[in-house]
Design an enzyme around this catalytic site. Structure first.
Site, mmCIF file in Angstrom:
data_model
loop_
_atom_site.group_PDB
_atom_site.id
_atom_site.type_symbol
_atom_site.label_atom_id
_atom_site.label_comp_id
_atom_site.label_asym_id
_atom_site.label_seq_id
_atom_site.Cartn_x
_atom_site.Cartn_y
_atom_site.Cartn_z
ATOM 1 N N ARG A 189 52.859 28.793 40.384
ATOM 2 C CA ARG A 189 53.402 29.665 41.427
ATOM 3 C C ARG A 189 53.823 28.849 42.650
ATOM 4 O O ARG A 189 53.101 27.942 43.067
ATOM 5 C CB ARG A 189 52.345 30.677 41.885
ATOM 6 C CG ARG A 189 51.830 31.574 40.805
ATOM 7 C CD ARG A 189 50.493 32.194 41.213
ATOM 8 N NE ARG A 189 49.513 31.973 40.154
ATOM 9 C CZ ARG A 189 48.222 32.226 40.276
ATOM 10 N NH1 ARG A 189 47.744 32.691 41.394
ATOM 11 N NH2 ARG A 189 47.407 32.014 39.271
ATOM 12 N N THR A 211 59.025 32.345 36.204
ATOM 13 C CA THR A 211 59.455 33.646 35.681
ATOM 14 C C THR A 211 59.025 33.834 34.234
ATOM 15 O O THR A 211 58.730 34.953 33.803
ATOM 16 C CB THR A 211 60.980 33.782 35.789
ATOM 17 O OG1 THR A 211 61.349 33.750 37.173
ATOM 18 C CG2 THR A 211 61.473 35.081 35.176
ATOM 19 N N HIS A 269 54.170 45.029 40.858
ATOM 20 C CA HIS A 269 53.149 45.377 41.843
ATOM 21 C C HIS A 269 53.629 46.508 42.749
ATOM 22 O O HIS A 269 54.787 46.546 43.167
ATOM 23 C CB HIS A 269 52.799 44.159 42.688
ATOM 24 C CG HIS A 269 52.098 43.076 41.927
ATOM 25 N ND1 HIS A 269 50.763 43.147 41.601
ATOM 26 C CD2 HIS A 269 52.558 41.904 41.408
ATOM 27 C CE1 HIS A 269 50.417 42.059 40.923
ATOM 28 N NE2 HIS A 269 51.490 41.289 40.792
ATOM 29 N N CYS A 313 58.319 31.452 10.636
ATOM 30 C CA CYS A 313 59.732 31.723 10.894
ATOM 31 C C CYS A 313 60.474 30.606 11.615
ATOM 32 O O CYS A 313 61.705 30.542 11.551
ATOM 33 C CB CYS A 313 59.894 33.026 11.680
ATOM 34 S SG CYS A 313 59.179 33.013 13.338
ATOM 35 N N ILE A 324 53.761 41.915 36.005
ATOM 36 C CA ILE A 324 53.340 43.125 36.704
ATOM 37 C C ILE A 324 54.379 43.521 37.750
ATOM 38 O O ILE A 324 54.857 42.674 38.510
ATOM 39 C CB ILE A 324 51.986 42.908 37.428
ATOM 40 C CG1 ILE A 324 50.930 42.373 36.451
ATOM 41 C CG2 ILE A 324 51.520 44.198 38.090
ATOM 42 C CD1 ILE A 324 50.684 43.228 35.251
ATOM 43 N N CYS A 380 61.097 36.928 10.740
ATOM 44 C CA CYS A 380 59.771 36.894 11.366
ATOM 45 C C CYS A 380 58.983 38.105 10.871
ATOM 46 O O CYS A 380 59.253 39.242 11.270
ATOM 47 C CB CYS A 380 59.900 36.923 12.894
ATOM 48 S SG CYS A 380 58.316 37.067 13.760
#
Length: 483
Positions: A313, A44, A52, A449, A50, A407
């Protein structure tokens, strides 16, 4: 910790967190156990981000059904949970007659899957939409419902919502044994034990291994495929507006070039079989995706790469999602092979799993006090960098911590970081702060940072600075003091 939960979810990737989010509206005691030190620690965290449209999966598969449903629901969930999402559309680009025949196959498949608005556009329209695309591109499949989202932010948001609705999360909990006695499932990580009446296996690339802990004959095998990526500086974010794919192969959807919701440009992935947790990047791999990107967008500025990463994956040998009760244990639900388009499918995957749990006998009674939002008061969090000058001034007057920039690349303040540390799932590592605020995601990649972020975490929790890690485990910034 409760003696016995109603449901324990194994894994806090997008599937597990989305399921916890959706289950938390019922009168249930829910626990989530996660091997990493944070949610979104696996695939994840490292994917194409995307949403899809749903034209890739074979007609009649569960993957196809849930992709289209999830794609339609995600914009609403993103709005409700205050998650960055953009309906930027997608293009699958063909280079010549052979590719164009494949585009027609994808068009027909997508229409059969129920994807709305699909069409094939010619060279003139394609170059009008994307001026930087290669002159050799001759046609494209246009998908108007496709989008982009921040995958780890979605997962964090789902987990935070589940948390404020009473769900409990247990991190650094790598499941190594599962037992069942008198209808109660015990999920172990060493000496730690969580008991529940039902268990749901959302363990991602390890989900087949978890399934075999209770059913050695579990038939599905996962093929770990590593995909490498590069992120370009925000200055390159307008190179394209849509997500641009090439015609897919049997290994995957191919190398893409896409903007991100945060304004960067994403390039990748390739697809190579590896060991399950091999998220290393390689020189040949990065060269491969560079070549693939230049084929799509020849003038892409790869000198603007600010970081590279890889994800693995969980590709199933069945080429479909498996969401079914275990053959060996009727109160154990397996979610195996939830690979791409798992992110886009996640809301529908959760709904489908809840339907299975109901069929397995889980009692699902809606709560009257359910909070559907990400915060206890329902107010959205707006990062300091997105406020107007007037809003920034007012916030700094109210809380001076927002007047201190930590930052510089991403304009993240001390107030933003303290907010991340104090959320329902507290940010205890540098990467946890990074995922919640973007501190460290800019050009310098945390070079300036990170020490200050580590100091803020240490001060907030009252611990020594040399105990603070980048991403848990032994990833310490400091190992001790010099004389």
């Amino acid at each position: 910790m409760k003696e016995i939960y109603d449901i324990v979810i194994i894994g806090a990737g997008v599937s597990g967190a989305m399921l916890a989010h959706k289950l938390s509206k019922y009168k249930l005691d829910i626990a989530v156990v996660e091997a990493g030190c944070d949610v979104a620690s696996g695939a994840t965290r490292a994917n194409s981000a995307i949403v899809h449209a749903g034209f890739d999966a074979a007609n009649g598969t569960l993957k196809a059904e849930l992709n289209v449903k999830g794609c339609a629901e995600l914009p609403k969930i993103a709005e409700q949970l205050d998650v960055p999402y953009k309906n930027n559309t997608s293009l699958v680009v063909g280079f010549g007659e052979e590719d164009e025949r494949t585009l027609n196959v994808l068009l027909e498949r997508g229409r059969n899957n129920g994807v709305p608005g699909l069409e094939i556009i010619g060279k003139e329209k394609l170059h009008e939409l994307e001026p930087n695309i290669a002159d050799s591109a001759t046609a494209a499949l246009f998908a108007p419902t496709a989008g982009i989202i921040c995958p780890y932010e979605l997962t964090i948001a789902c987990a935070e919502n589940a948390c404020i609705n009473g769900c409990e999360f247990f991190f650094d909990y790598k499941v190594d044994k599962i037992e069942c006695s008198d209808g109660v499932i015990s999920v172990f990580a060493g000496e730690r034990e969580v008991k529940a009446r039902y268990a749901v296996n959302c363990a991602g690339v390890h989900s087949d291994e978890v399934a075999r802990m209770i059913d050695p004959e579990f038939p599905i095998k996962l093929i770990p495929r590593r995909g490498e990526y590069m992120i370009l500086d925000r200055a390159e974010g307008k190179t394209c507006s849509a997500t641009i794919f090439t015609v897919p192969s049997k290994e995957g959807k191919g190398i893409l070039v896409s903007p991100t919701v945060d304004g960067n440009l994403l390039v990748g992935p390739n697809a190579h079989m590896v060991e399950r947790d091999d998220t290393s990047t390689t020189t040949p791999g990065l060269d491969e995706i560079s070549t693939g990107a230049r084929r799509i967008v020849p003038n892409i500025n790869l000198r603007a790469v600010i970081t590279s990463f890889a994800g693995v994956r969980p590709t199933p040998d069945t080429d479909d999602f498996h969401i079914e009760p275990s053959a060996a244990l009727p109160n154990f639900l397996n979610l195996v092979g939830i690979e791409s388009p798992g992110l886009a499918s996640s809301p529908a995957v959760a709904d489908y799993a809840i339907g299975k749990l109901a069929g397995m006998g889980a009692e699902l009674i809606e709560r009257g006090d359910y909070n559907p939002f990400r915060t206890t008061d329902g107010h959205k969090r707006k990062p300091f960098r997105e406020l107007s000058d007037t809003e920034k001034l007012e916030l700094c007057k109210k809380d001076p911590a927002y007047g201190k920039i930590i930052c510089r690349c991403e304009t993240i303040t001390e107030g933003d970081i303290l907010d991340a540390i104090r959320r329902p799932i507290p940010a205890r590592t540098i990467d946890m702060v990074k995922m919640r605020t973007r501190a460290g995601m800019g050009r310098c990649q945390g070079g300036f940072c990170s020490p200050r972020v580590a100091e803020l975490i240490a001060n907030e929790f009252g611990v020594s600075l040399d105990t603070i890690t980048k991403r848990g485990g032994e990833s310490k910034l400091l190992t001790g003091k010099t004389k």
